[in-house]
Design an enzyme around this catalytic site. Structure first.
Site, PDB file in Angstrom:
ATOM      1  N   GLU A 199       8.837   0.191  -6.056  1.00  0.00           N
ATOM      2  CA  GLU A 199       8.100   0.904  -7.096  1.00  0.00           C
ATOM      3  C   GLU A 199       8.552   0.424  -8.478  1.00  0.00           C
ATOM      4  O   GLU A 199       9.604  -0.220  -8.602  1.00  0.00           O
ATOM      5  CB  GLU A 199       8.384   2.416  -6.950  1.00  0.00           C
ATOM      6  CG  GLU A 199       7.993   3.004  -5.593  1.00  0.00           C
ATOM      7  CD  GLU A 199       6.480   3.215  -5.432  1.00  0.00           C
ATOM      8  OE1 GLU A 199       5.674   2.459  -6.019  1.00  0.00           O
ATOM      9  OE2 GLU A 199       6.108   4.151  -4.696  1.00  0.00           O
ATOM     10  N   ASP A 223       7.702  -2.975   5.332  1.00  0.00           N
ATOM     11  CA  ASP A 223       8.271  -1.653   5.070  1.00  0.00           C
ATOM     12  C   ASP A 223       7.946  -0.665   6.183  1.00  0.00           C
ATOM     13  O   ASP A 223       7.126  -0.940   7.059  1.00  0.00           O
ATOM     14  CB  ASP A 223       7.805  -1.109   3.709  1.00  0.00           C
ATOM     15  CG  ASP A 223       6.346  -1.473   3.392  1.00  0.00           C
ATOM     16  OD1 ASP A 223       5.564  -1.685   4.338  1.00  0.00           O
ATOM     17  OD2 ASP A 223       6.001  -1.554   2.209  1.00  0.00           O
TER      18      ASP A 223
END
Ligand code: F6R
Length: 262
Positions: free
Chosen positions: A143, A67
Site C-alpha cells: 500500500e 499475496d
C-alpha cells in the site's frame, strides 16, 4: 517502461500474454509470479489459448502468488491460494506442487514470509511477474507508504483496498484487515514485469505510475526503475495519460525484430 494502450480487455489480455510467452521462450522451467483479482483474467485466458494451440507449455513451470489474506485458510474459495488454483494452476496446466502462495495462516507469519522469499530465490528468481494495480497505486498488497525495498511480509490493508475487495465477500466486515504480500523489493527482482490495468477507476493510478514522480505515495511508480516493465492498459485505464501519442508511436515504429505482439 513500455506503455501499451489496448482497445479493450480482450486485447489487453492478448498483448500481455504475448509479452509473457515471448519472455518465457527457451526457458526450460520458467518461474512466474502470479496475481489474483480481475485485471489478469483475460491474460490468463489468452495464455490458456496459447497452451491449447501448442505454442506454450507451462506444465514444467513454477509459480509464486503475489499475496494472500491473513486468516483465510487455503481451502476457502475466498483465499488467494484457492483463486490461483482456479484461475491459474488448473486452467494453465501447472503441477499444483509447483505453485505456491504465501501462508496467511502460519503461526509465525514473519518466518513464513522470509522462507517465501528464500523459495523464490532457490527457484532461480521470477522470470515474469504478472501484476494488477490498486486504485491507490498498490502493487501486490504494498500500500502507499510501503518501503520501496520491502520484502515479503505481513501488511495492513488500507480501507480503500478493503472496500474495493468487499465485492468478493458476503459482508464487507469480513474482508481481512491484513495480508502477506511479496515486497516491492521482491517484485523488483523479477526479470520482467507485466502489469495489466482495466477500467476508469485505475486511470489516476496508471497516470501516476507511468508519468508521475517516483515515490512511496504510489508504489507502482517504482516500476519506472525496472529495466523491463510493460504496462498494458485498456483505453479507460489509460485515459489520464499525457503521452498517449508517444506510446502509440513506440509500438507503431518498433523495428520488426523487436516486436513481441503476435
Ligand atoms: C492481487 C494483488 C492486487 C491486485 C489489485 C487490483 O494479487 O496483488 O495488487 O492486483 O488490487 O485488483 P483487480 O485486478 O481486482 O482490480
Amino acid at each position: 517502461m513500455d506503455v501499451i494502450i489496448a482497445s479493450n480487455e480482450q486485447e489487453a489480455g492478448r498483448i500481455a500474454a504475448a509479452h509473457i510467452a515471448h519472455a518465457l521462450r527457451g526457458i526450460e522451467r520458467p518461474v512466474l509470479g502470479v496475481a489474483t483479482g480481475s485485471s489478469p483474467l483475460s491474460t490468463y485466458e489468452d495464455l490458456g489459448r496459447r497452451i491449447k494451440e501448442g505454442s506454450l507449455d507451462l506444465s514444467q513451470a513454477r509459480a509464486f502468488a503475489l499475496d494472500e489474506y491473513v486468516g483465510i485458510p487455503a481451502d476457502n474459495p475466498l483465499s488467494y491460494a484457492d483463486t490461483i488454483r482456479t484461475t491459474v494452476t488448473e486452467p494453465l496446466g501447472f503441477d499444483p506442487a509447483n505453485v505456491r502462495t504465501p501462508d496467511g495462516m502460519a503461526d509465525d507469519i514473519a518466518a513464513g514470509a522470509k522462507e517465501y522469499d528464500e523459495a523464490i530465490k532457490a527457484a532461480g528468481g521470477i522470470d515474469v511477474q504478472i501484476l494488477g494495480i490498486g486504485n491507490n497505486g498498490h502493487i501486490g498488497f504494498n500500500e502507499p507508504g510501503s518501503s520501496l525495498v520491502s520484502r515479503t511480509r505481513q501488511v495492513c490493508l488500507t480501507r480503500e483496498t478493503r472496500e474495493a475487495n468487499a465485492r468478493y465477500f458476503d459482508d464487507p466486515a469480513d474482508v481481512p484487515t491484513h495480508a502477506v504480500s511479496q515486497g516491492l523489493g521482491t517484485i523488483m527482482e523479477a526479470r520482467k514485469v507485466v502489469l495489466v490495468a482495466l477500467g476508469e477507476q485505475k486511470a489516476a493510478a496508471i497516470a501516476a505510475a507511468c508519468e508521475g514522480p517516483m515515490g512511496a505515495h504510489c508504489p507502482a511508480t517504482l516500476l519506472q526503475m525496472h529495466p523491463d516493465a510493460v504496462i498494458v492498459v485498456d483505453e479507460a485505464a489509460g485515459s489520464q495519460l499525457q503521452r498517449k501519442d508517444y506510446y502509440a508511436d513506440v509500438q507503431r515504429l518498433m523495428p520488426e525484430d523487436q516486436r513481441v505482439v503476435d
